[in-house]
Design a protein around this motif. Structure first.
Motif, PDB file in Angstrom:
ATOM      1  N   ALA A  55       0.856  -1.178   0.000  1.00 31.78           N
ATOM      2  CA  ALA A  55       0.000   0.000   0.000  1.00 31.78           C
ATOM      3  C   ALA A  55       0.894   1.230   0.000  1.00 31.78           C
ATOM      4  CB  ALA A  55      -0.908  -0.009   1.231  1.00 31.78           C
ATOM      5  N   ALA A  56       0.266   2.387   0.018  1.00 29.68           N
ATOM      6  CA  ALA A  56       1.043   3.622  -0.015  1.00 29.68           C
ATOM      7  C   ALA A  56       1.900   3.736   1.239  1.00 29.68           C
ATOM      8  CB  ALA A  56       0.102   4.819  -0.113  1.00 29.68           C
ATOM      9  N   SER A  57       3.089   4.273   1.089  1.00 27.64           N
ATOM     10  CA  SER A  57       3.990   4.486   2.216  1.00 27.64           C
ATOM     11  C   SER A  57       3.382   5.484   3.191  1.00 27.64           C
ATOM     12  CB  SER A  57       5.339   5.012   1.719  1.00 27.64           C
ATOM     13  OG  SER A  57       6.097   5.496   2.796  1.00 27.64           O
ATOM     14  N   PRO A  58       3.546   5.295   4.505  1.00 28.94           N
ATOM     15  CA  PRO A  58       2.975   6.232   5.476  1.00 28.94           C
ATOM     16  C   PRO A  58       3.560   7.621   5.366  1.00 28.94           C
ATOM     17  CG  PRO A  58       4.440   4.655   6.550  1.00 28.94           C
ATOM     18  CD  PRO A  58       4.214   4.172   5.161  1.00 28.94           C
ATOM     19  N   PHE A  59       4.752   7.753   4.757  1.00 30.18           N
ATOM     20  CA  PHE A  59       5.310   9.093   4.597  1.00 30.18           C
ATOM     21  C   PHE A  59       5.536   9.440   3.131  1.00 30.18           C
ATOM     22  CE2 PHE A  59       9.333   7.000   3.972  1.00 30.18           C
ATOM     23  CZ  PHE A  59       9.364   6.002   4.918  1.00 30.18           C
ATOM     24  N   GLY A  60       5.143   8.571   2.211  1.00 29.59           N
ATOM     25  CA  GLY A  60       5.147   8.882   0.787  1.00 29.59           C
ATOM     26  C   GLY A  60       6.525   8.879   0.163  1.00 29.59           C
ATOM     27  N   GLY A  61       6.549   8.659  -1.161  1.00 32.33           N
ATOM     28  CA  GLY A  61       7.796   8.731  -1.909  1.00 32.33           C
ATOM     29  C   GLY A  61       8.669   7.512  -1.743  1.00 32.33           C
ATOM     30  N   ASP A  62       9.792   7.512  -2.474  1.00 34.79           N
ATOM     31  CA  ASP A  62      10.677   6.356  -2.476  1.00 34.79           C
ATOM     32  C   ASP A  62      12.128   6.702  -2.207  1.00 34.79           C
ATOM     33  OD1 ASP A  62       8.713   4.414  -3.078  1.00 34.79           O
ATOM     34  OD2 ASP A  62       8.737   5.055  -5.166  1.00 34.79           O
ATOM     35  N   GLY A  63      12.470   7.967  -2.094  1.00 35.18           N
ATOM     36  CA  GLY A  63      13.870   8.343  -1.999  1.00 35.18           C
ATOM     37  C   GLY A  63      14.387   8.435  -0.581  1.00 35.18           C
ATOM     38  N   PRO A  64      15.716   8.589  -0.440  1.00 31.79           N
ATOM     39  CA  PRO A  64      16.321   8.739   0.882  1.00 31.79           C
ATOM     40  C   PRO A  64      15.762   9.916   1.659  1.00 31.79           C
ATOM     41  CG  PRO A  64      17.998   8.305  -0.776  1.00 31.79           C
ATOM     42  CD  PRO A  64      16.711   8.543  -1.508  1.00 31.79           C
ATOM     43  N   ALA A  65      15.323  10.987   0.970  1.00 32.42           N
ATOM     44  CA  ALA A  65      14.774  12.145   1.668  1.00 32.42           C
ATOM     45  C   ALA A  65      13.551  11.771   2.491  1.00 32.42           C
ATOM     46  CB  ALA A  65      14.417  13.239   0.656  1.00 32.42           C
ATOM     47  N   ASP A  66      12.780  10.761   2.015  1.00 33.87           N
ATOM     48  CA  ASP A  66      11.603  10.323   2.765  1.00 33.87           C
ATOM     49  C   ASP A  66      12.016   9.660   4.071  1.00 33.87           C
ATOM     50  OD1 ASP A  66       9.887  11.133   0.634  1.00 33.87           O
ATOM     51  OD2 ASP A  66      10.477   9.336  -0.433  1.00 33.87           O
ATOM     52  N   LEU A  67      13.105   8.903   4.031  1.00 30.97           N
ATOM     53  CA  LEU A  67      13.607   8.302   5.257  1.00 30.97           C
ATOM     54  C   LEU A  67      14.126   9.379   6.199  1.00 30.97           C
ATOM     55  CD1 LEU A  67      15.453   5.137   3.893  1.00 30.97           C
ATOM     56  CD2 LEU A  67      13.159   5.320   4.861  1.00 30.97           C
ATOM     57  N   ASP A  68      14.738  10.415   5.654  1.00 25.96           N
ATOM     58  CA  ASP A  68      15.197  11.530   6.476  1.00 25.96           C
ATOM     59  C   ASP A  68      14.024  12.175   7.194  1.00 25.96           C
ATOM     60  OD1 ASP A  68      17.774  11.107   5.605  1.00 25.96           O
ATOM     61  OD2 ASP A  68      17.716  12.680   4.076  1.00 25.96           O
ATOM     62  N   THR A  69      12.934  12.363   6.459  1.00 22.20           N
ATOM     63  CA  THR A  69      11.747  12.984   7.041  1.00 22.20           C
ATOM     64  C   THR A  69      11.161  12.123   8.152  1.00 22.20           C
ATOM     65  OG1 THR A  69      11.224  14.083   4.952  1.00 22.20           O
ATOM     66  CG2 THR A  69       9.434  13.855   6.538  1.00 22.20           C
ATOM     67  N   ALA A  70      11.064  10.824   7.884  1.00 27.62           N
ATOM     68  CA  ALA A  70      10.506   9.914   8.882  1.00 27.62           C
ATOM     69  C   ALA A  70      11.400   9.853  10.117  1.00 27.62           C
ATOM     70  CB  ALA A  70      10.345   8.521   8.278  1.00 27.62           C
ATOM     71  N   GLU A  71      12.704   9.781   9.906  1.00 26.10           N
ATOM     72  CA  GLU A  71      13.630   9.719  11.031  1.00 26.10           C
ATOM     73  C   GLU A  71      13.574  11.005  11.847  1.00 26.10           C
ATOM     74  OE1 GLU A  71      18.242   8.462  11.438  1.00 26.10           O
ATOM     75  OE2 GLU A  71      17.820  10.340  10.402  1.00 26.10           O
ATOM     76  N   ALA A  72      13.570  12.147  11.163  1.00 24.19           N
ATOM     77  CA  ALA A  72      13.513  13.434  11.862  1.00 24.19           C
ATOM     78  C   ALA A  72      12.243  13.542  12.695  1.00 24.19           C
ATOM     79  CB  ALA A  72      13.591  14.582  10.860  1.00 24.19           C
ATOM     80  N   SER A  73      11.129  13.033  12.156  1.00 27.07           N
ATOM     81  CA  SER A  73       9.870  13.050  12.897  1.00 27.07           C
ATOM     82  C   SER A  73       9.967  12.199  14.159  1.00 27.07           C
ATOM     83  CB  SER A  73       8.740  12.551  11.997  1.00 27.07           C
ATOM     84  OG  SER A  73       7.524  12.458  12.707  1.00 27.07           O
ATOM     85  N   ASP A  74      10.550  11.018  14.029  1.00 26.92           N
ATOM     86  CA  ASP A  74      10.692  10.137  15.184  1.00 26.92           C
ATOM     87  C   ASP A  74      11.592  10.759  16.253  1.00 26.92           C
ATOM     88  OD1 ASP A  74       9.088   8.317  13.955  1.00 26.92           O
ATOM     89  OD2 ASP A  74      10.673   6.889  13.449  1.00 26.92           O
ATOM     90  N   ILE A  75      12.707  11.360  15.824  1.00 24.81           N
ATOM     91  CA  ILE A  75      13.658  11.932  16.777  1.00 24.81           C
ATOM     92  C   ILE A  75      13.066  13.152  17.471  1.00 24.81           C
ATOM     93  CG2 ILE A  75      15.894  13.109  16.968  1.00 24.81           C
ATOM     94  CD1 ILE A  75      16.942  11.201  14.830  1.00 24.81           C
ATOM     95  N   THR A  76      12.326  13.983  16.717  1.00 23.03           N
ATOM     96  CA  THR A  76      11.685  15.153  17.321  1.00 23.03           C
ATOM     97  C   THR A  76      10.639  14.727  18.332  1.00 23.03           C
ATOM     98  OG1 THR A  76      12.057  16.476  15.321  1.00 23.03           O
ATOM     99  CG2 THR A  76      10.374  17.251  16.846  1.00 23.03           C
ATOM    100  N   ALA A  77       9.871  13.697  18.010  1.00 23.19           N
ATOM    101  CA  ALA A  77       8.865  13.195  18.946  1.00 23.19           C
ATOM    102  C   ALA A  77       9.517  12.657  20.219  1.00 23.19           C
ATOM    103  CB  ALA A  77       8.023  12.108  18.279  1.00 23.19           C
ATOM    104  N   LEU A  78      10.695  12.081  20.084  1.00 26.73           N
ATOM    105  CA  LEU A  78      11.391  11.500  21.231  1.00 26.73           C
ATOM    106  C   LEU A  78      12.076  12.557  22.083  1.00 26.73           C
ATOM    107  CD1 LEU A  78      12.560   9.018  22.787  1.00 26.73           C
ATOM    108  CD2 LEU A  78      14.470   9.077  21.154  1.00 26.73           C
ATOM    109  N   LEU A  79      12.831  13.455  21.435  1.00 24.67           N
ATOM    110  CA  LEU A  79      13.697  14.382  22.168  1.00 24.67           C
ATOM    111  C   LEU A  79      13.095  15.771  22.350  1.00 24.67           C
ATOM    112  CD1 LEU A  79      17.135  13.583  20.466  1.00 24.67           C
ATOM    113  CD2 LEU A  79      16.171  12.567  22.539  1.00 24.67           C
ATOM    114  N   GLY A  80      12.131  16.129  21.512  1.00 24.85           N
ATOM    115  CA  GLY A  80      11.640  17.494  21.508  1.00 24.85           C
ATOM    116  C   GLY A  80      12.400  18.317  20.479  1.00 24.85           C
TER     117      GLY A  80
END
Length: 270
Positions: A110-135
């Motif tokens: 199905a569609a990716s939860p954060f969309g797209g296929d490139g490394p930038a999408d992983l950057d976005t997902a990782e940044a979201s996770d880290i911000t949620a964790l650390l503030g």
């Protein structure tokens, strides 16, 4: 999030061609079936890592260990509690596994939860996770720390030497030195010498002269870079720290010169 993406059963490896099958690759067409076989075998190996729970956990453990080594100082500076530190390490390890999947050609059903296929999408997902964790504030400090991770690694011998000499660097000194290294290397990158490609029918003597010229240009470039860094570091380090830092620069340059001399005995000595 990265964790959701990496662990989701909706993601599965793309079909792999049988060994020896032709792949739509110019490189494979030019270099023969052995390259095709090697590429297919590599994809099978990575697919096994992603789908075999035991192999996946072994690689996750390796990525966790590397991340702990790389970010130990950051975790100590922020005084993260053990649970938050473990969560941060897990996010970083999950990204590495997600990148493996992307490189393999893993596609979601199905569609990716954060969309797209490139490394930038992983950057976005990782940044979201880290911000949620650390503030937001600590996440921004993490991003700055990571941006100079390579330079901090380069500073490790100096940090250890100064610690042993009881004139250790303060955290803000390490931060500024890492920024100086990155800025100066980025500024000098375009001026970095490039080895000349061999020409058809070129004599051995001509090729040797070209190699000698490149070796000297590379040493001159490194010397200029060192001088630029040393000039700026004098504003950050104490006189004794600066003296040891410059001595280390000179030692590294001499090692480079000796290495070139071993590879090419007639390489320039100065």
């Amino acid at each position: 999030t990265l964790t959701t993406w990496s662990n989701s059963p909706a993601f599965k490896p793309a079909p792999l061609p049988p060994v020896g099958a032709a792949l739509p690759s110019m490189a494979a067409a030019e270099t023969g079936d052995s390259v095709v076989d090697a590429a297919a075998a590599e994809r099978r190996f990575v697919a096994d890592i992603l789908t075999n729970p035991e192999r996946r956990e072994a690689y996750m453990a390796q990525h966790r260990m590397i991340a702990r080594l790389q970010y130990a100082d950051f975790i100590k500076r922020l005084d993260l509690n053990p649970a938050d530190a473990d969560s941060l390490i897990e996010i970083l390890a999950q990204r590495q596994m997600a990148m493996l999947g992307r490189n393999l050609g893993v596609k979601p059903a199905a569609a990716s939860p954060f969309g797209g296929d490139g490394p930038a999408d992983l950057d976005t997902a990782e940044a979201s996770d880290i911000t949620a964790l650390l503030g937001p504030d600590k996440a921004a400090r993490f991003a700055e720390y990571r941006a100079t991770l390579q330079e901090r690694s380069m500073l490790t011998p100096l940090v250890q030497e100064l610690d042993l000499a009881r004139i250790g660097l303060k955290p803000d000194q390490v931060d500024e030195m890492a920024r100086i290294l990155k800025q100066e290397q980025d500024a000098m990158r375009l001026a970095s010498p490039v080895a000349a490609a061999p020409t058809e029918g070129e004599s051995r003597e001509s090729a040797a002269r070209a190699q000698h010229s490149y070796a000297k240009a590379l040493l001159d470039w490194q010397l200029e870079l060192n001088q630029r860094i040393a000039t700026r570091s004098a504003q950050v380090l104490s006189p004794e720290q600066q003296q040891r830092f410059v001595a280390g620069q000179r030692q590294q340059l001499e090692l480079q010169r000796l290495s070139m001399a071993l590879i090419e005995p007639d390489a320039p000595a100065n």
